[in-house]
Scaffold this motif. Structure first.
Motif, PDB file in Angstrom:
ATOM      1  N   MET A 209       0.840  -1.200   0.000  1.00 14.71           N
ATOM      2  CA  MET A 209       0.000   0.000   0.000  1.00 14.71           C
ATOM      3  C   MET A 209       0.876   1.251   0.000  1.00 14.71           C
ATOM      4  O   MET A 209       0.638   2.183  -0.772  1.00 14.71           O
ATOM      5  CB  MET A 209      -0.927  -0.017   1.217  1.00 14.71           C
ATOM      6  CG  MET A 209      -1.637   1.273   1.429  1.00 14.71           C
ATOM      7  SD  MET A 209      -3.383   1.075   1.475  1.00 14.71           S
ATOM      8  CE  MET A 209      -3.849   2.755   1.833  1.00 14.71           C
ATOM      9  N   ARG A 210       1.880   1.263   0.842  1.00 22.10           N
ATOM     10  CA  ARG A 210       2.787   2.413   0.922  1.00 22.10           C
ATOM     11  C   ARG A 210       3.501   2.616  -0.420  1.00 22.10           C
ATOM     12  O   ARG A 210       3.582   3.735  -0.928  1.00 22.10           O
ATOM     13  CB  ARG A 210       3.812   2.204   2.037  1.00 22.10           C
ATOM     14  CG  ARG A 210       4.717   3.379   2.288  1.00 22.10           C
ATOM     15  CD  ARG A 210       5.707   3.153   3.428  1.00 22.10           C
ATOM     16  NE  ARG A 210       5.119   2.478   4.580  1.00 22.10           N
ATOM     17  CZ  ARG A 210       5.353   1.202   4.907  1.00 22.10           C
ATOM     18  NH1 ARG A 210       6.162   0.455   4.194  1.00 22.10           N
ATOM     19  NH2 ARG A 210       4.782   0.668   5.974  1.00 22.10           N
TER      20      ARG A 210
ATOM     21  N   LEU B  72       1.039  10.397  -3.719  1.00 24.33           N
ATOM     22  CA  LEU B  72      -0.079  10.791  -2.864  1.00 24.33           C
ATOM     23  C   LEU B  72       0.357  10.789  -1.405  1.00 24.33           C
ATOM     24  O   LEU B  72       1.137   9.935  -0.989  1.00 24.33           O
ATOM     25  CB  LEU B  72      -1.245   9.810  -3.022  1.00 24.33           C
ATOM     26  CG  LEU B  72      -1.909   9.743  -4.391  1.00 24.33           C
ATOM     27  CD1 LEU B  72      -2.851   8.554  -4.457  1.00 24.33           C
ATOM     28  CD2 LEU B  72      -2.650  11.030  -4.675  1.00 24.33           C
ATOM     29  N   THR B  73      -0.169  11.723  -0.637  1.00 17.35           N
ATOM     30  CA  THR B  73       0.063  11.711   0.802  1.00 17.35           C
ATOM     31  C   THR B  73      -0.922  10.741   1.445  1.00 17.35           C
ATOM     32  O   THR B  73      -1.908  10.314   0.822  1.00 17.35           O
ATOM     33  CB  THR B  73      -0.151  13.109   1.407  1.00 17.35           C
ATOM     34  OG1 THR B  73      -1.545  13.462   1.254  1.00 17.35           O
ATOM     35  CG2 THR B  73       0.735  14.150   0.752  1.00 17.35           C
ATOM     36  N   GLN B  74      -0.671  10.424   2.702  1.00 16.94           N
ATOM     37  CA  GLN B  74      -1.610   9.573   3.436  1.00 16.94           C
ATOM     38  C   GLN B  74      -2.964  10.257   3.542  1.00 16.94           C
ATOM     39  O   GLN B  74      -4.000   9.603   3.446  1.00 16.94           O
ATOM     40  CB  GLN B  74      -1.060   9.237   4.814  1.00 16.94           C
ATOM     41  CG  GLN B  74       0.089   8.275   4.762  1.00 16.94           C
ATOM     42  CD  GLN B  74       0.668   7.959   6.117  1.00 16.94           C
ATOM     43  OE1 GLN B  74       0.592   8.757   7.059  1.00 16.94           O
ATOM     44  NE2 GLN B  74       1.273   6.786   6.235  1.00 16.94           N
ATOM     45  N   LYS B  75      -2.980  11.571   3.699  1.00 20.49           N
ATOM     46  CA  LYS B  75      -4.248  12.297   3.769  1.00 20.49           C
ATOM     47  C   LYS B  75      -4.991  12.209   2.442  1.00 20.49           C
ATOM     48  O   LYS B  75      -6.203  11.975   2.419  1.00 20.49           O
ATOM     49  CB  LYS B  75      -4.023  13.754   4.140  1.00 20.49           C
ATOM     50  CG  LYS B  75      -5.298  14.578   4.044  1.00 20.49           C
ATOM     51  CD  LYS B  75      -5.380  15.643   5.045  1.00 20.49           C
ATOM     52  CE  LYS B  75      -6.619  16.495   4.991  1.00 20.49           C
ATOM     53  NZ  LYS B  75      -7.846  15.897   4.590  1.00 20.49           N
ATOM     54  N   GLN B  76      -4.285  12.372   1.337  1.00 23.98           N
ATOM     55  CA  GLN B  76      -4.935  12.315   0.029  1.00 23.98           C
ATOM     56  C   GLN B  76      -5.545  10.944  -0.235  1.00 23.98           C
ATOM     57  O   GLN B  76      -6.685  10.862  -0.695  1.00 23.98           O
ATOM     58  CB  GLN B  76      -3.931  12.659  -1.079  1.00 23.98           C
ATOM     59  CG  GLN B  76      -3.543  14.120  -1.103  1.00 23.98           C
ATOM     60  CD  GLN B  76      -2.394  14.397  -2.037  1.00 23.98           C
ATOM     61  OE1 GLN B  76      -1.433  13.621  -2.121  1.00 23.98           O
ATOM     62  NE2 GLN B  76      -2.472  15.515  -2.754  1.00 23.98           N
TER      63      GLN B  76
ATOM     64  N   TYR C 157      -3.072   1.237   8.247  1.00 21.93           N
ATOM     65  CA  TYR C 157      -2.943   0.288   7.140  1.00 21.93           C
ATOM     66  C   TYR C 157      -1.467   0.095   6.794  1.00 21.93           C
ATOM     67  O   TYR C 157      -0.996  -1.026   6.657  1.00 21.93           O
ATOM     68  CB  TYR C 157      -3.657   0.786   5.878  1.00 21.93           C
ATOM     69  CG  TYR C 157      -5.160   0.830   5.907  1.00 21.93           C
ATOM     70  CD1 TYR C 157      -5.905   0.174   6.871  1.00 21.93           C
ATOM     71  CD2 TYR C 157      -5.852   1.543   4.933  1.00 21.93           C
ATOM     72  CE1 TYR C 157      -7.285   0.228   6.862  1.00 21.93           C
ATOM     73  CE2 TYR C 157      -7.232   1.598   4.910  1.00 21.93           C
ATOM     74  CZ  TYR C 157      -7.942   0.938   5.886  1.00 21.93           C
ATOM     75  OH  TYR C 157      -9.314   0.990   5.868  1.00 21.93           O
ATOM     76  N   GLU C 158      -0.770   1.195   6.644  1.00 22.71           N
ATOM     77  CA  GLU C 158       0.628   1.132   6.224  1.00 22.71           C
ATOM     78  C   GLU C 158       1.545   0.656   7.351  1.00 22.71           C
ATOM     79  O   GLU C 158       2.647   0.201   7.090  1.00 22.71           O
ATOM     80  CB  GLU C 158       1.077   2.483   5.690  1.00 22.71           C
ATOM     81  CG  GLU C 158       0.392   2.824   4.384  1.00 22.71           C
ATOM     82  CD  GLU C 158       0.889   4.106   3.757  1.00 22.71           C
ATOM     83  OE1 GLU C 158       1.805   4.765   4.300  1.00 22.71           O
ATOM     84  OE2 GLU C 158       0.350   4.471   2.692  1.00 22.71           O
TER      85      GLU C 158
END
Length: 72
Positions: free
Chosen positions: A7-8, A16-20, A35-36
Motif C-alpha cells: 500500500m505504501r 499521494l500523501t496519506q491524507k490524500q 494500514y501502512e
C-alpha cells in the motif's frame, strides 16, 4: 511483501500523501497510517477499491504474488 508495504509503495508511486489517499478511500489519515503500519486492514470492499484504483491484482495488493497484472 505484505499488504502494508504494498500500500505504501503504490501510494508513493502515485505521489499521494496519506491524507490524500484517505480522502479517496473516505477514511482518516490515521486509518491510512494504521494500514501502512500493519495495524489494520481495509475490509473486502476497500481492498477491491484499492486494487482497482492502483490497477493491480488483489493478489498483488495483499502480497500473494509479485505480478501486478489484473486478469480481466
Amino acid at each position: 511483501m505484505e499488504f502494508s508495504a504494498r500500500m505504501r509503495e503504490l501510494r508513493n508511486e502515485k505521489h499521494l500523501t496519506q491524507k490524500q489517499i484517505g480522502d479517496i478511500l473516505n477514511v482518516t489519515e490515521r486509518c491510512v497510517r494504521a494500514y501502512e503500519g500493519g495495524d489494520r486492514h481495509p475490509d473486502f470492499k476497500g481492498l477491491l477499491f484499492l486494487a482497482d484504483y492502483f490497477d493491480v491484482s488483489l493478489d498483488y495488493l495483499v502480497g500473494r504474488t509479485d505480478k501486478r497484472e489484473v486478469n480481466r
